[in-house]
Motif scaffolding. Structure first.
Motif, PDB file in Angstrom:
ATOM      1  N   VAL A 220       0.577  -0.541  -0.041  1.00  0.00           N
ATOM      2  CA  VAL A 220      -0.327  -0.129  -0.186  1.00  0.00           C
ATOM      3  C   VAL A 220       0.806   1.090  -0.361  1.00  0.00           C
ATOM      4  O   VAL A 220       0.439   2.110  -0.328  1.00  0.00           O
ATOM      5  N   LEU A 221       1.903   1.255   0.801  1.00  0.00           N
ATOM      6  CA  LEU A 221       2.643   2.623   1.127  1.00  0.00           C
ATOM      7  C   LEU A 221       3.608   2.702  -0.953  1.00  0.00           C
ATOM      8  O   LEU A 221       3.822   3.499  -1.164  1.00  0.00           O
ATOM      9  N   GLY A 222       4.178   1.682  -1.311  1.00  0.00           N
ATOM     10  CA  GLY A 222       4.484   1.269  -2.071  1.00  0.00           C
ATOM     11  C   GLY A 222       3.730   1.750  -3.404  1.00  0.00           C
ATOM     12  O   GLY A 222       4.272   2.586  -4.285  1.00  0.00           O
ATOM     13  N   TYR A 223       2.196   1.503  -3.410  1.00  0.00           N
ATOM     14  CA  TYR A 223       1.135   2.180  -4.841  1.00  0.00           C
ATOM     15  C   TYR A 223       1.327   3.695  -4.091  1.00  0.00           C
ATOM     16  O   TYR A 223       0.973   4.481  -5.148  1.00  0.00           O
ATOM     17  N   TRP A 224       0.924   4.550  -2.770  1.00  0.00           N
ATOM     18  CA  TRP A 224       1.041   5.640  -3.060  1.00  0.00           C
ATOM     19  C   TRP A 224       1.758   6.589  -2.828  1.00  0.00           C
ATOM     20  O   TRP A 224       1.887   7.324  -3.399  1.00  0.00           O
ATOM     21  N   VAL A 228       4.535   1.744  -7.390  1.00  0.00           N
ATOM     22  CA  VAL A 228       4.471   0.604  -6.989  1.00  0.00           C
ATOM     23  C   VAL A 228       2.625   0.837  -7.877  1.00  0.00           C
ATOM     24  O   VAL A 228       1.652   1.955  -8.065  1.00  0.00           O
ATOM     25  N   ALA A 229       2.317   0.058  -9.516  1.00  0.00           N
ATOM     26  CA  ALA A 229       1.773   0.685 -10.640  1.00  0.00           C
ATOM     27  C   ALA A 229      -0.015   0.515  -9.679  1.00  0.00           C
ATOM     28  O   ALA A 229      -0.877   1.250 -10.119  1.00  0.00           O
ATOM     29  N   GLN A 230      -0.144  -0.776  -8.756  1.00  0.00           N
ATOM     30  CA  GLN A 230      -1.347  -1.554  -9.079  1.00  0.00           C
ATOM     31  C   GLN A 230      -1.861  -0.659  -6.739  1.00  0.00           C
ATOM     32  O   GLN A 230      -0.902  -1.909  -6.417  1.00  0.00           O
ATOM     33  N   PRO A 231      -2.400  -0.631  -6.585  1.00  0.00           N
ATOM     34  CA  PRO A 231      -2.665  -1.024  -4.989  1.00  0.00           C
ATOM     35  C   PRO A 231      -2.500  -2.729  -5.389  1.00  0.00           C
ATOM     36  O   PRO A 231      -3.261  -3.785  -5.851  1.00  0.00           O
ATOM     37  N   PRO A 232      -2.690  -3.720  -3.933  1.00  0.00           N
ATOM     38  CA  PRO A 232      -3.158  -4.680  -3.538  1.00  0.00           C
ATOM     39  C   PRO A 232      -4.513  -5.372  -3.821  1.00  0.00           C
ATOM     40  O   PRO A 232      -5.379  -4.219  -3.279  1.00  0.00           O
ATOM     41  N   PRO A 233      -5.333  -6.328  -4.667  1.00  0.00           N
ATOM     42  CA  PRO A 233      -6.333  -6.896  -4.896  1.00  0.00           C
ATOM     43  C   PRO A 233      -7.470  -6.420  -3.746  1.00  0.00           C
ATOM     44  O   PRO A 233      -7.817  -5.898  -4.240  1.00  0.00           O
ATOM     45  N   LEU A 234      -6.325  -7.125  -2.315  1.00  0.00           N
ATOM     46  CA  LEU A 234      -7.557  -7.368  -1.241  1.00  0.00           C
ATOM     47  C   LEU A 234      -6.601  -6.841  -0.181  1.00  0.00           C
ATOM     48  O   LEU A 234      -5.355  -7.105  -0.417  1.00  0.00           O
ATOM     49  N   SER A 235      -7.440  -6.044   0.900  1.00  0.00           N
ATOM     50  CA  SER A 235      -6.785  -5.667   1.998  1.00  0.00           C
ATOM     51  C   SER A 235      -8.218  -5.601   2.946  1.00  0.00           C
ATOM     52  O   SER A 235      -9.037  -5.160   2.774  1.00  0.00           O
ATOM     53  N   VAL A 236      -6.984  -5.909   4.562  1.00  0.00           N
ATOM     54  CA  VAL A 236      -7.410  -5.311   4.757  1.00  0.00           C
ATOM     55  C   VAL A 236      -7.840  -4.080   6.118  1.00  0.00           C
ATOM     56  O   VAL A 236      -8.626  -3.931   6.401  1.00  0.00           O
ATOM     57  N   LEU A 237      -7.138  -3.512   5.159  1.00  0.00           N
ATOM     58  CA  LEU A 237      -6.892  -1.868   5.671  1.00  0.00           C
ATOM     59  C   LEU A 237      -8.187  -1.085   5.351  1.00  0.00           C
ATOM     60  O   LEU A 237      -9.491  -0.853   4.365  1.00  0.00           O
ATOM     61  N   PHE A 238      -8.742  -0.216   6.385  1.00  0.00           N
ATOM     62  CA  PHE A 238      -9.924   0.820   6.285  1.00  0.00           C
ATOM     63  C   PHE A 238     -11.805  -0.446   5.651  1.00  0.00           C
ATOM     64  O   PHE A 238     -12.285  -0.074   5.756  1.00  0.00           O
ATOM     65  N   SER A 239     -11.025  -1.935   6.295  1.00  0.00           N
ATOM     66  CA  SER A 239     -12.363  -3.117   6.072  1.00  0.00           C
ATOM     67  C   SER A 239     -13.218  -2.365   7.598  1.00  0.00           C
ATOM     68  O   SER A 239     -12.996  -1.888   8.376  1.00  0.00           O
TER      69      SER A 239
END
Length: 281
Positions: A220-224, A228-239
């Protein structure tokens, strides 16, 4: 209501736009004539001439409102460069637009370590109060809410309004309106401090979820940060934080990309609260 962010030519804004608006408050004709002499852009030059020819003595209130709005839109929200014949619009430009409340929510998540983003009612109360009189210490969130820093020599809500918001308190050196800007040096400062603020946000999320390790943290930090070009497809963040929370990672990435691009190209940023369909430009 949407909010739009545009990169702006820092030198053009400092040398041409701000002095023009300042003088136009009391001498619109003189301001238009001086600005026209600096322009190589045919459309803006023609608008200046037409407005000056029809203007009555006085400030911006003496001008044709439609022509004035067209000129302001071109000066503030188009990419300018200095050409051989004067300042001119430099082709296509990038930008960011999103629903105003959602963009402000994302910005406050980054800027305010006490912002209760996990509490729907409390976070909305913060945003509603923020819009009424935006404070000046919340970085990108303050810009999105229309607060001016540095303090201008003219009331920005007299240049134009879209929602009727605005205040100009000279003694307090406080101003806000439906539009605002930040110089390139401020944008660069924001970009330098952005990684620390994003890590702080993830630390708060880890604490909220009571996890010993936050999954996908580095992705996620890499995407922000653009690594990294794309965020992880599934994440528990902000769930579990509502129907929009699943998109916060991607939306925050789009917002930080715009900030990063402006900083890398040494441009300022202008923000405008408007109405319309949510788009990313």
């Amino acid at each position: 209501m949407d909010v739009v962010l545009r990169p702006i030519n820092d030198r053009f804004f400092h040398e041409q736009v701000l002095p023009f608006f300042t003088r136009a408050m009391g001498d619109a004709s003189g301001a238009l004539e001086l600005l026209a002499s600096q322009l190589g852009d045919a459309q803006a030059f023609t608008l200046c001439q037409r407005l000056a020819m029809s203007a009555l003595p006085g400030g911006v209130g003496s001008l044709d409102s439609d022509g004035w709005m067209d000129l302001v839109d071109r000066l503030v929200f188009q990419p300018w460069q200095e050409g051989p014949g004067g300042w001119e619009v430099a082709g296509a430009h990038g930008g960011y637009a999103d629903e105003w409340d959602e963009a402000l929510n994302l910005a406050l998540m980054v800027e305010d370590p006490a912002y209760p983003y996990w509490d729907i009612r409390a976070s909305r109360a913060v945003r509603d109060s923020f819009r009424l009189r935006p404070p000046g210490e919340q970085g990108l969130a303050s810009l999105l809410a229309g607060q001016w820093d540095p303090f201008p020599d003219f009331p920005p809500d007299r240049v134009f309004v879209t929602q009727g918001r605005g205040e100009y308190a000279a003694k307090e050196r406080f101003a806000f309106a439906d539009w605002a800007w930040r110089p390139a040096r401020t944008v660069a400062h924001w970009q330098v401090n952005l990684p620390r603020k994003l890590e702080r946000l993830l630390a708060r999320e880890q604490e909220r979820m009571k996890l010993p390790v936050l999954p996908e943290r580095e992705e996620v930090l890499g995407y922000w940060s653009g690594r990294v070009a794309q965020p992880p497809p599934l994440s528990v963040l902000f769930s579990g934080l509502g129907p929009n929370a699943a998109t916060w990672i991607r939306e925050l990435g789009a917002l930080t990309l715009h900030l990063r691009t402006a900083a890398q190209t040494k441009q300022g940023l202008a923000a405008l609260v408007t109405r319309g369909t949510t788009v990313r430009l």
